[in-house]
Design an enzyme around this catalytic site. Sequence first.
Site, mmCIF file in Angstrom:
data_model
loop_
_atom_site.group_PDB
_atom_site.id
_atom_site.type_symbol
_atom_site.label_atom_id
_atom_site.label_comp_id
_atom_site.label_asym_id
_atom_site.label_seq_id
_atom_site.Cartn_x
_atom_site.Cartn_y
_atom_site.Cartn_z
ATOM 1 N N TYR A 68 0.865 -1.183 0.000
ATOM 2 C CA TYR A 68 0.000 0.000 0.000
ATOM 3 C C TYR A 68 0.898 1.227 0.000
ATOM 4 O O TYR A 68 1.589 1.480 0.993
ATOM 5 C CB TYR A 68 -0.888 -0.036 1.247
ATOM 6 C CG TYR A 68 -1.899 1.092 1.356
ATOM 7 C CD1 TYR A 68 -2.835 1.312 0.354
ATOM 8 C CD2 TYR A 68 -1.931 1.905 2.483
ATOM 9 C CE1 TYR A 68 -3.770 2.328 0.468
ATOM 10 C CE2 TYR A 68 -2.868 2.913 2.613
ATOM 11 C CZ TYR A 68 -3.792 3.117 1.598
ATOM 12 O OH TYR A 68 -4.721 4.118 1.711
ATOM 13 N N TYR B 25 -11.642 -5.244 6.967
ATOM 14 C CA TYR B 25 -10.359 -4.768 7.497
ATOM 15 C C TYR B 25 -10.546 -3.660 8.530
ATOM 16 O O TYR B 25 -10.093 -3.737 9.663
ATOM 17 C CB TYR B 25 -9.472 -4.238 6.351
ATOM 18 C CG TYR B 25 -8.200 -3.638 6.864
ATOM 19 C CD1 TYR B 25 -7.091 -4.439 7.097
ATOM 20 C CD2 TYR B 25 -8.112 -2.283 7.178
ATOM 21 C CE1 TYR B 25 -5.926 -3.907 7.620
ATOM 22 C CE2 TYR B 25 -6.955 -1.745 7.699
ATOM 23 C CZ TYR B 25 -5.869 -2.555 7.922
ATOM 24 O OH TYR B 25 -4.725 -2.026 8.466
ATOM 25 N N HIS B 26 -11.269 -2.625 8.097
ATOM 26 C CA HIS B 26 -11.359 -1.437 8.950
ATOM 27 C C HIS B 26 -12.270 -1.646 10.139
ATOM 28 O O HIS B 26 -12.218 -0.907 11.103
ATOM 29 C CB HIS B 26 -11.821 -0.242 8.123
ATOM 30 C CG HIS B 26 -11.028 -0.093 6.867
ATOM 31 N ND1 HIS B 26 -11.323 -0.791 5.726
ATOM 32 C CD2 HIS B 26 -9.918 0.630 6.605
ATOM 33 C CE1 HIS B 26 -10.429 -0.491 4.791
ATOM 34 N NE2 HIS B 26 -9.574 0.365 5.289
ATOM 35 N N LYS C 185 -11.683 16.555 15.943
ATOM 36 C CA LYS C 185 -10.920 15.888 14.885
ATOM 37 C C LYS C 185 -10.847 16.801 13.684
ATOM 38 O O LYS C 185 -11.707 16.765 12.817
ATOM 39 C CB LYS C 185 -11.617 14.576 14.504
ATOM 40 C CG LYS C 185 -10.737 13.390 14.825
ATOM 41 C CD LYS C 185 -11.107 12.131 14.176
ATOM 42 C CE LYS C 185 -10.106 11.715 13.122
ATOM 43 N NZ LYS C 185 -8.705 11.871 13.432
ATOM 44 N N ASP D 101 -8.960 13.661 7.857
ATOM 45 C CA ASP D 101 -8.719 12.310 8.359
ATOM 46 C C ASP D 101 -9.950 11.767 9.078
ATOM 47 O O ASP D 101 -10.496 12.412 9.956
ATOM 48 C CB ASP D 101 -7.528 12.368 9.327
ATOM 49 C CG ASP D 101 -7.381 11.100 10.136
ATOM 50 O OD1 ASP D 101 -7.633 10.021 9.572
ATOM 51 O OD2 ASP D 101 -7.043 11.193 11.322
ATOM 52 N N HIS E 293 -10.130 8.640 10.574
ATOM 53 C CA HIS E 293 -9.846 7.545 11.515
ATOM 54 C C HIS E 293 -10.164 8.039 12.917
ATOM 55 O O HIS E 293 -9.335 8.642 13.577
ATOM 56 C CB HIS E 293 -8.397 7.105 11.402
ATOM 57 C CG HIS E 293 -8.112 6.388 10.121
ATOM 58 N ND1 HIS E 293 -7.785 7.043 8.976
ATOM 59 C CD2 HIS E 293 -8.164 5.072 9.792
ATOM 60 C CE1 HIS E 293 -7.610 6.163 7.996
ATOM 61 N NE2 HIS E 293 -7.850 4.957 8.460
#
Lengths: 662, 333
Positions: free
Chosen positions: A18, A172-173, A537, A541, A543
């Site tokens: 990646y 995955y996440h 935040k 981004d 996450h």
Amino acid sequence: MNDPARPERDRPWVFRTYSGHSSAEASNTLYRSNLAKGQTGLSVAFDLPTQTGYDSDHPLARGEVGKVGVPIGHIDDMEVLFREIPLDQMNTSMTINATAAWLLALYVATAERQGVTADQLRGTTQNDLIKEYLSRGTYVFPPEPSMRLISDMVAHSVTAIPKWNPVNICSYHLQEAGATPVQEIAYAMANAIAVLDAVKARDDVSDEVLPEVFARISFFLNAGIRFVEEICKGRAMTELWDELGRDRYGVTDPKQRRFRYGVQVNSLGLTEAQPENNVIRIVLEALGVTFSKKARCRALQLPAWNEALGLPRPWDQQWSLRIQQILAYETDLLEYPDLLDGSHVVEAKVEELKKAAQEELERVLAMGGAVAAVENAYMKQRLVESHTARLRAIESGELPIVGVNTYTETEPSPLVGDDDSSILKVDAAAEREQIERLNAFRAKRNDADVKAALQGLHDALSNGENVMPPSVRAAHAGVTGGEWADTLRELFGEYRAPTGVVARESQVADEATQQVRKRVRALGEKLGRPLKILVGKPGLDGHSNGAEQIAVKARDVGMEVVYDGIRLTPAEIVQSARDEGVHVIGLSILSGSHLVLVLDVLAGLKNEGIDVPVIVGGIIPEEDAESLREAGIQRVYTPKDFNLTRIMDEVVDVVEASAGVG
Amino acid sequence: MSSRRARALADLGERLLARERAAVAPALNLVDDRRPEARKEAAALLAALEEKTLLGGARRIGLTGAPGAGKSTLLGALVQRFRSRDQTVGVIAVDPSSQRTGGALLGDRMRVRSGSADPGVFIRSLAARDQLGGLAEAARASVTIVAAAFDVVLVETVGVGQSEGEVADLVDTLVYVAQPGAGDLLQFMKAGILELPDVVAVNKADLGPMAERTANELMAGAGMGERTTEWVPPVVLVSAQEGTGLDELEAALESHLESLGPNGLQERRRRGRDAGVRVSLERRYGSHGLAAWGGHAKLEARLAEAQDHSGFALAEALGQEIESALRGGGSDL
């Protein structure tokens, strides 16, 4: 490799890394050098403005251009990215979601300029919006139009780009966001069902094509350190997917029911402390997804040992590629049929996972499926809870992590210097140069063509036509990503997903937590009102797992917590801090754009005359942490600070000192 | 209070009435402050403001409903509508769920955002603290501050039991946000939500038949609640996500205001004020304390005498009387 003395071997999975950063030019150089080293596919990381549909010169893109991936604003960038890489021979994975249709259109248009037709293209667009709402946060549009775009791409690809996997359902996440294996399986399946049902309901997809559609759905899994359980998880998903194809969608050809998946092994478990240990973790996790032939991944990308410190350098990524090559070429793994068939232990574990996952899947389907369970925050709340439980177990030592909460004694690591030389630094000029290229591109294109292409896109979407053909035309005409996304934003609106941070507090509190609670209460009495914290935040981004866990912990120690979710501008954070009357601000940034965004927040506070202390958490190299402290940030936290209770105790210190009531 | 402090306080009141945005947050911090000195200052500020705004000032709208009914999305859509007509909006988001630890998770109250920090929108979240009735009192104080400085005040809260009643006392118009399929008529009646709301919004109209069924049930029951006026709450189907039904919702808000008329509106504000004084005195002195002074009959008479005055000033004055009654001086017993 074809030593006649060695037995017949299976073909290895596709090796990817990646990667992508700074500019199309720099990333192209990196890709070609990775391919020369024996990488067999590409995995493109895009920067956040590209992922969320903003041109590099948009105010929201500030500080983010070229940071977590490559900026691709228009067809010239895409052509440079794949210069001297023949797309008919490449297998390309693109981690792109809200703007997936646009990036696929650019890829198709670039191939056409290389003389390659769309039917020769192989690879995948991630294009999984449900997990974006739940974890990764680069969504743009509301769920309904998002599902429409996904199903448009599936319906288009199945005939026009038949070797392409238009959707990569990502569990995955979910694991990164804290999912247990059962949740990971159940929510991935619910998500796939939502996509398939949406495609099935289309007039332009006939029942005869549906099995082929089913066969084009691939997955993207995570592999954690509990690798035996991970092997069983892969087998459970293989079986469940096969059953789902047969029973729910009437797919009769078993080949079309094969569970095909790619993997990025777990980054959540990678540690900042004694980072060399991560190599061992990565090897074991890679073994977990390759060991059982029946459930072996089709493509694998491994993180680098130093990802918890910052961006990996080419050498760090090479080391991870070598792990794959040793596993595939040196060991005898690929010489055998499935090694676990007939194991009672594995069979029982697989059954247990399947059963529990099926129950959870039924619950989600009963509330209306994955989309409904996003909107009512059910899945997100379950994930936040699981993640909270995991962090508590790490803090208490119940879940041992070598080098972090146990066996922390260490020799100084020769791999990590004091000067941050063990990570990659993105050139600070990258953003400015990218904007210059964007302006040059805008100046040379034909404005009338661009206008007509955007109008065509708008009209096609309003008439319910497929998004792909007008997007490919727009790519050729010189439309930019921001223009494409703005057209869709105008039609579909924008969305904010629920934060999943709920008002239920933990039932048990350990001694340390109770101590902090007492301090919080006492400080509240001195301040005249309860200690109030803003968890913010800033930037693009998405996450949000760290910010969510800080918010939950702050609530648990008795603070009033204001958390408004992701993607806030520094100006919004400043305004919220004043309007809400908070005593302290905590900012979370993982995209590497901490310097710009944090300094913008500090400047905004100063401008407005708001005197509130600020703390910051994120993947922040020590050199940057020092700059932040010098700029007035009271505390900087990085992944090694896993003890949330201690962080809260320090928040109390910070507020006491700033209010002068210690 | 020092005279310098008193001047600063009077100044804060003036700044609020002059609609200075920067004065709003400090004023809210002051009225939230539990320290005795701050309590006195807050009471003085609130009394001064309410004398000016009790019967005028901002339009006050309440938004209540079960968790997940879509209040956040609807709130965002309404705010955008008011902003598009250049009206400024202050939001008081009330979280009534109380926690053992005193901790609370706030925010995330507006699902739709403009992406820029709009100075015409102000949001303050309020958490339940430990004491009974405390939230209603804090919310009343906050609404009074915000109502001085903005055109429209929106009070948002999760509907749990008595909180609807408390919000109804703070606003001119109470909107109940119902979720399609959330229950049949009987359940709505049991929950008492047919009595209080002035407008019912069934959210997520894109759910089609289910939303329509819920709307029909509510419409059938709308006239059945026990009410003091002729007003029958309209039931509106809205989808904040799709932007449909918002014209109708606004029209319903408008016609409720018209149906009240200037007198009805004043009446409603006075009723709310009275409720605030009652809650405040009961909370501080208990029913025994009130009885020792003369009880509810006396309280109602005093409220009627001072019907256009600030409830905050009244609560302070009556509180002093009750305290001296409790000390034994001037008791009516």
